[in-house]
Design an enzyme around this catalytic site. Structure first.
Site, short mmCIF file in Angstrom:
data_model
loop_
_atom_site.label_atom_id
_atom_site.label_comp_id
_atom_site.label_asym_id
_atom_site.label_seq_id
_atom_site.Cartn_x
_atom_site.Cartn_y
_atom_site.Cartn_z
CG HIS A 233 -2.10 -1.02 0.88
ND1 HIS A 233 -2.03 -2.32 1.28
CD2 HIS A 233 -3.24 -0.89 0.16
CE1 HIS A 233 -3.11 -2.96 0.84
NE2 HIS A 233 -3.86 -2.12 0.17
CD GLU A 475 -9.80 -7.67 -1.95
OE1 GLU A 475 -8.88 -7.03 -2.46
OE2 GLU A 475 -10.47 -7.25 -1.00
CG ASP A 499 -5.43 -8.15 -1.35
OD1 ASP A 499 -4.34 -8.43 -0.84
OD2 ASP A 499 -6.13 -7.19 -0.98
CB CYS A 546 -10.84 -1.44 -8.21
SG CYS A 546 -10.97 -2.68 -6.93
C1 PEP Z 1 -6.81 -5.03 -4.55
O1 PEP Z 1 -6.52 -5.88 -3.70
O2 PEP Z 1 -6.61 -5.17 -5.76
C2 PEP Z 1 -7.41 -3.75 -4.12
C3 PEP Z 1 -7.84 -2.88 -5.00
O3 PEP Z 1 -7.46 -3.50 -2.79
P1 PEP Z 1 -6.18 -3.06 -1.93
O4 PEP Z 1 -5.06 -2.77 -2.87
O5 PEP Z 1 -6.59 -1.87 -1.14
O6 PEP Z 1 -5.92 -4.25 -1.09
MG MG Z 2 -7.30 -5.73 -1.72
#
Ligand code: PEP
Ligand code: MG
Length: 622
Positions: A233, A475, A499, A546
């Protein structure tokens, strides 16, 4: 600070080693190179993982020495004597502190422990070290801070490279000494990343998403971390801040001092320390190229993302903070496809209240007018814990109490957020999305808590939308396996490839050593995406991607070919992705996807997609 058995001659040995091999000229001599030669610090190119595109050129701010910024590398010729006086005063002051510590510790714990400080004193008083610092100030006109940092880091590096584990650990003692001297020279001023007052490139061993979120984006030009993986992140925040970033370079901080010139190439994951003029000129040209591409693409803001054969693609934006709204509007986002609300916790001094949640959501919804806003319930846990731990320390936090699991185990926390979302739903087109759903039960429980909360809100006479569409993130592989059932119980799906890649391939998204395996284009991940898109089509439910994959122009070609018609991406990537959509036909993308799906490895697929991208949109390949 490490423990020394006695103030033996460990220091002398290493100092001799440092001097046996001058970093500048490969010769052996007692002090630094003669004038002119020492300035030729060799250019060094580090390879890391590119996590946020673009080029930055600027002065280094090394965070491992507690955030000290070395203000200036050079002083004027007639300031040299003053600089030497400052150095001597700082050495005296630090020696006084060390003596005080030695006496106190000796008195309380005995001679053996006091000896640690004797070793520090011995180093600080070393005449050759002094000669070296003096020579850098007198002959090279370096500031006292820069001379201290550069010399001691060179010593520390020699320690780190020693085969003897005990002596290698002594690098910490040298860094301690550097910190004490810098604290004195800089008047104990420390800069937190939130309070920078001048532009800098932040170099750190690692940064948490929390620290990254608190960076002052007006002054952090870029950052580089020795650790960190491609899907962390921290990397995602770099994209949100729209600053070039490279992670996972491996150890290099002993090779650089604050104030050194650094280039960060976020397109190719390279970091150039002490660049030569030719390299500097080349990268300045690249900055100009990026700028002119951005200007050209800015013209697309109000154009639809429509393929040349007339298929409309929905382009939504991912955000972490309400202040990103302007960037979304400037790039013509058609809505917010993923609002990562956990950053409300990560950036906060105290635990957010219902009102804090509501105000943040209201700001985003009002800015978007009648465009949709997908609020994802908090995805706390794993690498995003912040200062309000809601779980005990776990051995495998990515497999533990994370995300929807954490919300369902902390119903008070979950309800606070759901109440705020229900209230905010009266202000616009709000949708709710649950992260990390791995079973049908989890989805049903989350929906039930939402339904109860909405009922409470209505009973209290508080305004709320007639219905709030509910979606889930796909995910976890188990969700794909059960997708035919799950899809019946939601209004939309959003594929979280960050994920999904991590869990499908059993690869920690934050681990730099696993980066070569962590690829969303792995055939196994592509099959999961394909299966999800098919199930969504069969059920007549919209599916979005996403994860970071949809910000990658080469991957866009493949995703469109697999039938994806909605993407949610970092605001900074919107113009490029729109450009790709407007350049290709769906037929073209389908043949690309068909070919890619027959391939055996992510390496092969990525090389092929890159080649296709070069053909259809060469201007986007840097
Ligand atoms: C993902 O896992 O692709 C996602 C968009 O969520 P995050 O990156 O916040 O885990
Ligand atoms: Mg995620």
């Amino acid at each position: 600070m490490g423990l020394l058995p006695a103030a033996g001659n460990w220091l002398g040995k290493v100092v001799d080693l440092v001097r046996a091999n001058c970093a500048h000229c490969d010769r052996s001599h007692r002090t630094v190179c003669p004038p002119g030669q020492a300035d030729k610090t060799a250019m060094q190119i580090l390879q890391g993982i590119a996590v946020s595109p673009g080029i930055a050129i600027g002065e280094a701010l090394v965070v491992d020495n507690e955030g000290f910024r070395i203000p200036s590398r050079f002083v004027l010729r007639d300031a040299v004597e003053d600089e030497l006086k400052r150095l001597d005063l700082a050495i005296e002051a630090v020696a006084g502190e060390i003596r005080h510590n030695r006496d106190t510790v000796t008195q309380q714990l005995g001679d053996q422990y006091g000896a640690i400080f004797s070793a520090h004193l011995q180093m600080l008083r070393d005449p050759m070290l002094h000669d070296e610092l003096e020579s850098l100030i007198r002959q090279q006109h370096h500031s006292a801070e820069y001379a201290v940092s550069r010399t001691l880091r060179r010593y520390a590096k020699v320690f780190q490279q020693l085969d003897n584990v005990y002596l290698a650990e002594r690098a910490h003692d040298v860094f301690d000494l550097e910190s004490s001297l810098l604290a004195n020279l800089l008047g104990r001023r420390r800069e937190s990343l939130a309070d920078l007052e001048a532009p800098a490139i932040v170099l750190a061993h690692n940064l948490t998403p929390n620290e990254t979120a608190r960076m002052n984006r007006d002054f952090v030009l870029s950052f580089v971390t020795e650790a960190g993986g491609p899907g962390s992140h921290t990397a995602i925040i770099a994209k949100a801040l729209e600053i070039p970033a490279v992670v996972g370079t491996g150890i290099f901080l002993a090779d650089v001092s604050g104030g050194d010139l650094v280039i960060v190439d976020g397109d190719h994951g390279q970091v150039i320390l002490h660049p030569d003029q030719e390299t500097l000129d080349r990268y300045k040209q690249e900055i100009d190229d990026h700028r002119s591409l951005a200007q050209r693409l800015a013209g697309l803001k109000d154009q639809p993302a429509e393929t040349i054969d007339g298929t409309r693609i929905e382009l939504l934006a991912n955000i972490e903070f309400p202040h990103e709204m302007q960037a979304c509007l400037d790039r013509g986002a058609e809505g917010i496809g993923l609002y990562r609300t956990e950053f409300l916790y990560l950036g906060a001094e105290s635990e957010p209240t219902e009102e804090d949640h509501f105000q943040a959501y209201a700001e985003v919804i009002r800015a978007m007018g009648q465009l949709p806003v997908v609020i994802r319930t908090v995805d706390l846990g794993a690498d995003k814990m912040g200062q309000f731990p809601h779980t005990e320390e776990e051995h495998n936090p990515f497999l533990g109490v994370r995300s929807i699991r954490l919300s369902l185990r902390n119903l008070d926390l979950f309800r606070i957020q759901l109440r705020a979302i229900a209230r905010a739903s009266a202000l616009g087109q709000v949708k709710v999305m649950f992260p990390l759903i791995s079973t049908l039960d989890e989805l049903r429980q989350a929906k039930m808590v939402l339904a109860d909360t909405v009922e409470d809100i209505r009973d209290e006479g508080i305004e709320c939308a007639d219905s709030i569409p509910i979606g889930m993130m796909v995910e976890v592989p188990s969700a794909v396996i059960m997708i035919d059932k799950l899809v019946q119980e939601v209004d939309f799906l959003s594929i979280g490839t960050n994920d999904l890649t991590q869990y499908a391939l059993a690869v920690d998204r934050t681990n730099k050593d696993m980066a070569s395996l962590y690829r969303a284009s792995d055939p196994a991940v592509l099959r999961l995406i394909d299966a999800t898109l098919r199930a969504a089509r069969a059920a007549g439910v919209t599916a979005t991607v996403c994860g970071e994959m949809s910000s990658n122009p080469a991957h866009t070609l493949l995703l469109l070919g697999l039938g994806l018609r909605s993407m949610s991406i970092a605001p900074g990537a919107l113009p490029e992705i729109k450009q790709i959509c407007r350049t290709v036909s769906i037929g073209q993308c389908e043949s690309i996807a068909e070919r890619a799906m027959e391939m055996d490895s992510a390496r092969e697929i990525d090389a092929y997609l890159q080649e296709q991208l070069r053909k259809v949109a060469p201007e986007l390949v840097f």
